[in-house]
Design a protein around this motif. Structure first.
Motif, PDB file in Angstrom:
ATOM      1  N   TYR A 211      29.164  -1.633   6.519  1.00  0.00           N
ATOM      2  CA  TYR A 211      27.882  -1.558   7.219  1.00  0.00           C
ATOM      3  C   TYR A 211      27.369  -0.144   7.030  1.00  0.00           C
ATOM      4  O   TYR A 211      27.890   0.807   7.613  1.00  0.00           O
ATOM      5  N   SER A 212      26.385  -0.012   6.167  1.00  0.00           N
ATOM      6  CA  SER A 212      25.964   1.322   5.748  1.00  0.00           C
ATOM      7  C   SER A 212      24.497   1.306   5.339  1.00  0.00           C
ATOM      8  O   SER A 212      23.829   0.270   5.375  1.00  0.00           O
ATOM      9  N   GLN A 216      24.019  -4.084   4.715  1.00  0.00           N
ATOM     10  CA  GLN A 216      23.785  -4.467   6.116  1.00  0.00           C
ATOM     11  C   GLN A 216      24.047  -5.951   6.379  1.00  0.00           C
ATOM     12  O   GLN A 216      23.675  -6.471   7.421  1.00  0.00           O
ATOM     13  N   LEU A 235      33.269   2.984  12.319  1.00  0.00           N
ATOM     14  CA  LEU A 235      32.695   2.860  10.986  1.00  0.00           C
ATOM     15  C   LEU A 235      33.273   3.932  10.063  1.00  0.00           C
ATOM     16  O   LEU A 235      32.936   5.120  10.173  1.00  0.00           O
ATOM     17  N   PRO A 238      31.185   5.977   5.641  1.00  0.00           N
ATOM     18  CA  PRO A 238      29.728   5.871   5.749  1.00  0.00           C
ATOM     19  C   PRO A 238      28.982   6.245   4.473  1.00  0.00           C
ATOM     20  O   PRO A 238      27.811   5.883   4.310  1.00  0.00           O
ATOM     21  N   PRO A 291      24.454   3.980  10.887  1.00  0.00           N
ATOM     22  CA  PRO A 291      25.272   2.920  11.514  1.00  0.00           C
ATOM     23  C   PRO A 291      25.311   2.990  13.030  1.00  0.00           C
ATOM     24  O   PRO A 291      25.434   1.956  13.702  1.00  0.00           O
ATOM     25  N   HIS A 294      23.391   0.728  15.681  1.00  0.00           N
ATOM     26  CA  HIS A 294      23.797  -0.617  16.113  1.00  0.00           C
ATOM     27  C   HIS A 294      24.708  -0.514  17.327  1.00  0.00           C
ATOM     28  O   HIS A 294      25.661   0.269  17.333  1.00  0.00           O
ATOM     29  N   VAL A 297      28.620  -0.382  17.092  1.00  0.00           N
ATOM     30  CA  VAL A 297      29.306   0.751  16.463  1.00  0.00           C
ATOM     31  C   VAL A 297      29.570   1.842  17.498  1.00  0.00           C
ATOM     32  O   VAL A 297      28.638   2.361  18.107  1.00  0.00           O
ATOM     33  N   VAL A 300      31.406   6.934  14.019  1.00  0.00           N
ATOM     34  CA  VAL A 300      31.392   7.042  12.560  1.00  0.00           C
ATOM     35  C   VAL A 300      32.402   8.112  12.183  1.00  0.00           C
ATOM     36  O   VAL A 300      32.384   9.213  12.740  1.00  0.00           O
ATOM     37  N   ALA A 339      18.067  -4.803  10.979  1.00  0.00           N
ATOM     38  CA  ALA A 339      19.042  -3.738  11.214  1.00  0.00           C
ATOM     39  C   ALA A 339      18.448  -2.693  12.160  1.00  0.00           C
ATOM     40  O   ALA A 339      17.373  -2.139  11.859  1.00  0.00           O
TER      41      ALA A 339
END
Length: 343
Positions: A211-212, A216, A235, A238, A291, A294, A297, A300, A339
């Motif tokens: 997920y970057s 997505q 995450l 990244p 990220p 969201h 998340v 990171v 997203a």
């Protein structure tokens, strides 16, 4: 003076981890040697700057990363840090190990090799071995490392059965007894996370690269499923193995998913870079910040190989990015329409 990083709750646990965490693969000499002094300075810089979440694994340098992370955290009050390590491999002595060569991507002096074991006894042994290498009595989060077809190919079913029939019970017992506070997977693929959800409750998935700013797809089904199950995403990766850090407008070969990037990925990143230039935004800053928009998340965790990289990453993490930048990415269909983006 420390930064004040926001923290987010990990699943339904009482752990609140910094939104910027420390991925410690480099502390195991990933691709190149890192001296003990440099490793110590890197970890000290992260601690001093206010990062409270550190992730390591036996895999990283055949135990070297765990030793170094433990040395850095040992004298801190326990409430000042949150630590995750991984299970699924047992690190065994290897008298024939050529420590002068890269082994599994690590330039480590540790004369050991790894043996996969996702059984009840294997998970318990791995946990106890990690405590010894870390020199720490407490590990907060235990992640099952590299389950799934991407790693195991034709052996995927065998190792998943090992975990399903014994390994998960070990995790559940360790958590129920209070020896750890959270359980999860540490993987590079979404599919294995979905399968694991069918056998038990997980507090988090450390998901690398899926997920970057480039990818997505998980926003459609997987991330909503995580929210419904109170499972947080940590995450990793990244920068998608580097291409979102270096960009594609240099003389160096851009890497994506640990390999030279395919043409279609290069073309997409080139378009993203152009919008970065239009808005005076650093590509790596956008990749790092995206990220976290969201709600699934929690953190990171880029790899941080030296003290300068720690300082630069914090700068990127705090870079102000205008809303129009994200709007233009969506207008050009470079981001999924559904997203979430930073505000």
């Amino acid at each position: 003076m420390k930064n004040v990083f926001n923290t987010r709750q990990l699943g339904n646990t009482n752990l609140n981890i910094s939104t910027l965490g420390f991925g410690a693969a480099s502390m195991g000499n990933l691709y190149q040697p890192v001296s003990d002094e440099e490793a110590k300075n890197t970890l000290s810089s992260a601690i001093d700057i206010g990062i409270n979440y550190f992730d390591t694994a036996p895999r990283y340098g055949a135990g070297l990363s765990e030793r170094r992370v433990g040395d850095a955290l040992r004298e801190l009050p326990k409430q000042d840090y949150i630590l995750s390590t991984k299970v699924g491999r047992l690190i065994k002595p290897d008298a024939k190990a050529d420590v002068t060569q890269l082994r599994h991507g690590f330039a480590t002096p540790m004369p050991f090799d790894a043996q996969y074991d996702y059984s009840y006894d294997g998970i318990m042994r791995s946990f106890e071995d990690s405590q010894q290498r870390l020199g720490l009595a407490e590990i907060d989060i235990l992640l099952v490392h590299d389950l799934g077809r991407d790693t195991h190919g034709d052996r995927d079913s065998f190792y998943f059965m090992q975990f399903e029939q014994g390994g998960y019970r070990a995790l559940d017992e360790l958590k129920s007894s209070g020896q750890i506070k959270a359980i999860g997977l540490g993987v590079n693929e979404v599919e294995i996370c979905k399968r694991a959800m069918n056998i038990g409750q997980f507090d988090c998935f450390l998901l690398a690269g899926r997920y970057s700013l480039l990818e997505q797809e998980p926003v459609n089904e997987f991330l909503p499923q995580c929210i419904a199950n109170a499972t947080s995403i940590i995450l990793g990766g990244p920068y998608n193995s580097g291409i979102l850090a270096t960009g594609v407008r240099t003389n160096k070969t851009p890497f994506y998913n640990y390999n030279p990037a395919p043409k279609e990925v290069i073309l997409k990143v080139d378009k993203i870079e152009q919008i970065c230039l239009d808005h005076n935004v650093t590509l790596a800053a956008a990749a790092l910040q995206f990220p976290l928009a969201h709600p699934a998340v929690a953190s990171v965790i880029p790899g941080l190989g030296n003290a300068k990289r720690v300082a630069k990453t914090v700068q990127l993490f705090n870079e102000v990015i205008p809303c129009a930048f994200w709007q233009d990415l969506k207008s050009e269909q470079l981001l999924a329409e559904n997203a979430p983006v930073p505000m």
